[in-house]
Design a protein around this motif. Structure first.
Motif, PDB file in Angstrom:
ATOM      1  N   LEU A 147      -2.577  14.640  -2.522  1.00 45.71           N
ATOM      2  CA  LEU A 147      -3.828  15.252  -2.976  1.00 45.71           C
ATOM      3  C   LEU A 147      -3.979  16.669  -2.445  1.00 45.71           C
ATOM      4  CD1 LEU A 147      -6.423  12.356  -2.572  1.00 45.71           C
ATOM      5  CD2 LEU A 147      -5.423  13.214  -4.677  1.00 45.71           C
ATOM      6  N   LYS A 148      -4.565  17.512  -3.293  1.00 42.75           N
ATOM      7  CA  LYS A 148      -4.811  18.906  -2.903  1.00 42.75           C
ATOM      8  C   LYS A 148      -6.206  19.303  -3.355  1.00 42.75           C
ATOM      9  CE  LYS A 148       0.013  20.165  -3.266  1.00 42.75           C
ATOM     10  NZ  LYS A 148       1.034  20.899  -3.946  1.00 42.75           N
ATOM     11  N   GLY A 149      -6.688  20.368  -2.780  1.00 40.91           N
ATOM     12  CA  GLY A 149      -7.982  20.911  -3.175  1.00 40.91           C
ATOM     13  C   GLY A 149      -9.148  20.128  -2.598  1.00 40.91           C
ATOM     14  N   PRO A 150     -10.244  20.061  -3.357  1.00 41.12           N
ATOM     15  CA  PRO A 150     -11.463  19.428  -2.840  1.00 41.12           C
ATOM     16  C   PRO A 150     -11.338  17.910  -2.676  1.00 41.12           C
ATOM     17  CG  PRO A 150     -11.763  20.096  -5.118  1.00 41.12           C
ATOM     18  CD  PRO A 150     -10.444  20.644  -4.667  1.00 41.12           C
ATOM     19  N   LYS A 151     -10.321  17.311  -3.247  1.00 43.49           N
ATOM     20  CA  LYS A 151     -10.165  15.869  -3.146  1.00 43.49           C
ATOM     21  C   LYS A 151      -9.535  15.439  -1.818  1.00 43.49           C
ATOM     22  CE  LYS A 151      -9.886  15.078  -8.065  1.00 43.49           C
ATOM     23  NZ  LYS A 151      -9.136  14.451  -9.144  1.00 43.49           N
ATOM     24  N   ALA A 154      -5.894   2.037   5.575  1.00 45.07           N
ATOM     25  CA  ALA A 154      -5.323   1.656   6.867  1.00 45.07           C
ATOM     26  C   ALA A 154      -6.002   0.389   7.399  1.00 45.07           C
ATOM     27  CB  ALA A 154      -5.454   2.799   7.870  1.00 45.07           C
ATOM     28  N   HIS A 155      -7.316   0.304   7.255  1.00 47.78           N
ATOM     29  CA  HIS A 155      -8.039  -0.889   7.707  1.00 47.78           C
ATOM     30  C   HIS A 155      -7.647  -2.108   6.872  1.00 47.78           C
ATOM     31  CE1 HIS A 155     -10.563   1.021  10.666  1.00 47.78           C
ATOM     32  NE2 HIS A 155     -10.928   1.944   9.791  1.00 47.78           N
ATOM     33  N   ALA A 156      -7.562  -1.934   5.555  1.00 54.01           N
ATOM     34  CA  ALA A 156      -7.160  -3.037   4.685  1.00 54.01           C
ATOM     35  C   ALA A 156      -5.741  -3.491   5.005  1.00 54.01           C
ATOM     36  CB  ALA A 156      -7.268  -2.613   3.223  1.00 54.01           C
ATOM     37  N   GLU A 157      -4.888  -2.529   5.289  1.00 56.29           N
ATOM     38  CA  GLU A 157      -3.502  -2.837   5.635  1.00 56.29           C
ATOM     39  C   GLU A 157      -3.426  -3.637   6.943  1.00 56.29           C
ATOM     40  OE1 GLU A 157       0.520  -0.266   4.988  1.00 56.29           O
ATOM     41  OE2 GLU A 157      -1.123   0.724   6.012  1.00 56.29           O
ATOM     42  N   GLU A 158      -4.244  -3.271   7.924  1.00 56.96           N
ATOM     43  CA  GLU A 158      -4.287  -4.000   9.190  1.00 56.96           C
ATOM     44  C   GLU A 158      -4.748  -5.437   8.977  1.00 56.96           C
ATOM     45  OE1 GLU A 158      -6.661  -1.969  12.115  1.00 56.96           O
ATOM     46  OE2 GLU A 158      -5.613  -0.077  11.764  1.00 56.96           O
ATOM     47  N   PHE A 190       0.800  -1.224   0.000  1.00 57.39           N
ATOM     48  CA  PHE A 190       0.000   0.000   0.000  1.00 57.39           C
ATOM     49  C   PHE A 190       0.837   1.282   0.000  1.00 57.39           C
ATOM     50  CE2 PHE A 190      -3.026  -3.084   1.787  1.00 57.39           C
ATOM     51  CZ  PHE A 190      -4.074  -2.882   0.918  1.00 57.39           C
ATOM     52  N   SER A 191       2.143   1.164   0.027  1.00 58.86           N
ATOM     53  CA  SER A 191       2.999   2.361   0.072  1.00 58.86           C
ATOM     54  C   SER A 191       2.756   3.330  -1.084  1.00 58.86           C
ATOM     55  CB  SER A 191       4.470   1.952   0.131  1.00 58.86           C
ATOM     56  OG  SER A 191       4.730   1.278   1.323  1.00 58.86           O
ATOM     57  N   PRO A 192       2.717   2.861  -2.340  1.00 58.74           N
ATOM     58  CA  PRO A 192       2.468   3.816  -3.434  1.00 58.74           C
ATOM     59  C   PRO A 192       1.102   4.495  -3.340  1.00 58.74           C
ATOM     60  CG  PRO A 192       3.160   1.679  -4.310  1.00 58.74           C
ATOM     61  CD  PRO A 192       2.972   1.519  -2.842  1.00 58.74           C
ATOM     62  N   VAL A 193       0.116   3.759  -2.865  1.00 60.53           N
ATOM     63  CA  VAL A 193      -1.228   4.330  -2.733  1.00 60.53           C
ATOM     64  C   VAL A 193      -1.222   5.424  -1.673  1.00 60.53           C
ATOM     65  CG1 VAL A 193      -3.625   3.840  -2.120  1.00 60.53           C
ATOM     66  CG2 VAL A 193      -2.325   2.196  -3.482  1.00 60.53           C
ATOM     67  N   LYS A 194      -0.565   5.147  -0.534  1.00 64.93           N
ATOM     68  CA  LYS A 194      -0.516   6.141   0.542  1.00 64.93           C
ATOM     69  C   LYS A 194       0.261   7.381   0.109  1.00 64.93           C
ATOM     70  CE  LYS A 194       0.927   3.256   3.770  1.00 64.93           C
ATOM     71  NZ  LYS A 194       1.336   2.700   5.061  1.00 64.93           N
ATOM     72  N   LYS A 234     -10.818   9.797   3.669  1.00 59.01           N
ATOM     73  CA  LYS A 234     -11.658   8.605   3.807  1.00 59.01           C
ATOM     74  C   LYS A 234     -10.960   7.392   3.195  1.00 59.01           C
ATOM     75  CE  LYS A 234     -15.968  11.186   3.833  1.00 59.01           C
ATOM     76  NZ  LYS A 234     -17.209  11.484   3.121  1.00 59.01           N
ATOM     77  N   VAL A 235     -10.330   7.597   2.061  1.00 55.13           N
ATOM     78  CA  VAL A 235      -9.617   6.508   1.411  1.00 55.13           C
ATOM     79  C   VAL A 235      -8.416   6.079   2.258  1.00 55.13           C
ATOM     80  CG1 VAL A 235      -8.285   5.856  -0.639  1.00 55.13           C
ATOM     81  CG2 VAL A 235     -10.383   7.178  -0.893  1.00 55.13           C
ATOM     82  N   GLN A 236      -7.733   7.039   2.871  1.00 58.81           N
ATOM     83  CA  GLN A 236      -6.610   6.700   3.751  1.00 58.81           C
ATOM     84  C   GLN A 236      -7.073   5.834   4.914  1.00 58.81           C
ATOM     85  OE1 GLN A 236      -5.061  10.603   4.655  1.00 58.81           O
ATOM     86  NE2 GLN A 236      -3.361  10.365   3.220  1.00 58.81           N
ATOM     87  N   ALA A 237      -8.230   6.140   5.467  1.00 57.75           N
ATOM     88  CA  ALA A 237      -8.769   5.333   6.563  1.00 57.75           C
ATOM     89  C   ALA A 237      -9.095   3.920   6.070  1.00 57.75           C
ATOM     90  CB  ALA A 237     -10.013   5.991   7.148  1.00 57.75           C
ATOM     91  N   ALA A 238      -9.672   3.811   4.894  1.00 55.70           N
ATOM     92  CA  ALA A 238      -9.998   2.496   4.338  1.00 55.70           C
ATOM     93  C   ALA A 238      -8.723   1.697   4.045  1.00 55.70           C
ATOM     94  CB  ALA A 238     -10.833   2.654   3.070  1.00 55.70           C
TER      95      ALA A 238
END
Length: 91
Positions: free
Chosen positions: A48-52, A64-68, A38-42, A58-62
């Motif tokens: 990311l900048k702006g409205p994203k 993190a859960h998948a990584e666990e 998951f390193s490249p994804v993180k 939210k994606v980072q939290a997901a």
């Protein structure tokens, strides 16, 4: 209006879940590579900048859960391998 008295459809048996992609990944890939999956994804989410940014959190939290969960699977695999190697010498 009263509920209809039609009999409900018979319950179908669901197939047993099978995750061949995850299983083959865990069996064929060294633990260090699985942990670094998951390193490249993180890194991409961190840029990311702006409205994203909010969606990125939210994606980072997901991730993190998948990584666990993946870490638990890797640890379990390593423990089972160690136990199987240790059990060969005993009767």
């Amino acid at each position: 209006m009263p509920p209809s008295s039609k009999p409900s459809a018979p319950a179908q048996e669901l197939p047993a879940p099978s995750y061949p992609a995850i299983e083959s990944l865990l069996e064929a890939t060294p633990a260090e590579d699985v942990r670094a999956l998951f390193s490249p994804v993180k890194e991409g989410l961190a840029g990311l900048k702006g409205p994203k940014v909010e969606v990125g959190k939210k994606v980072q939290a997901a991730v993190a859960h998948a990584e666990e969960l993946l870490e638990v699977l890797v640890d379990t695999r390593e423990r089972l391998i160690a136990e199987s190697k240790g059990a060969k010498g005993r009767k």
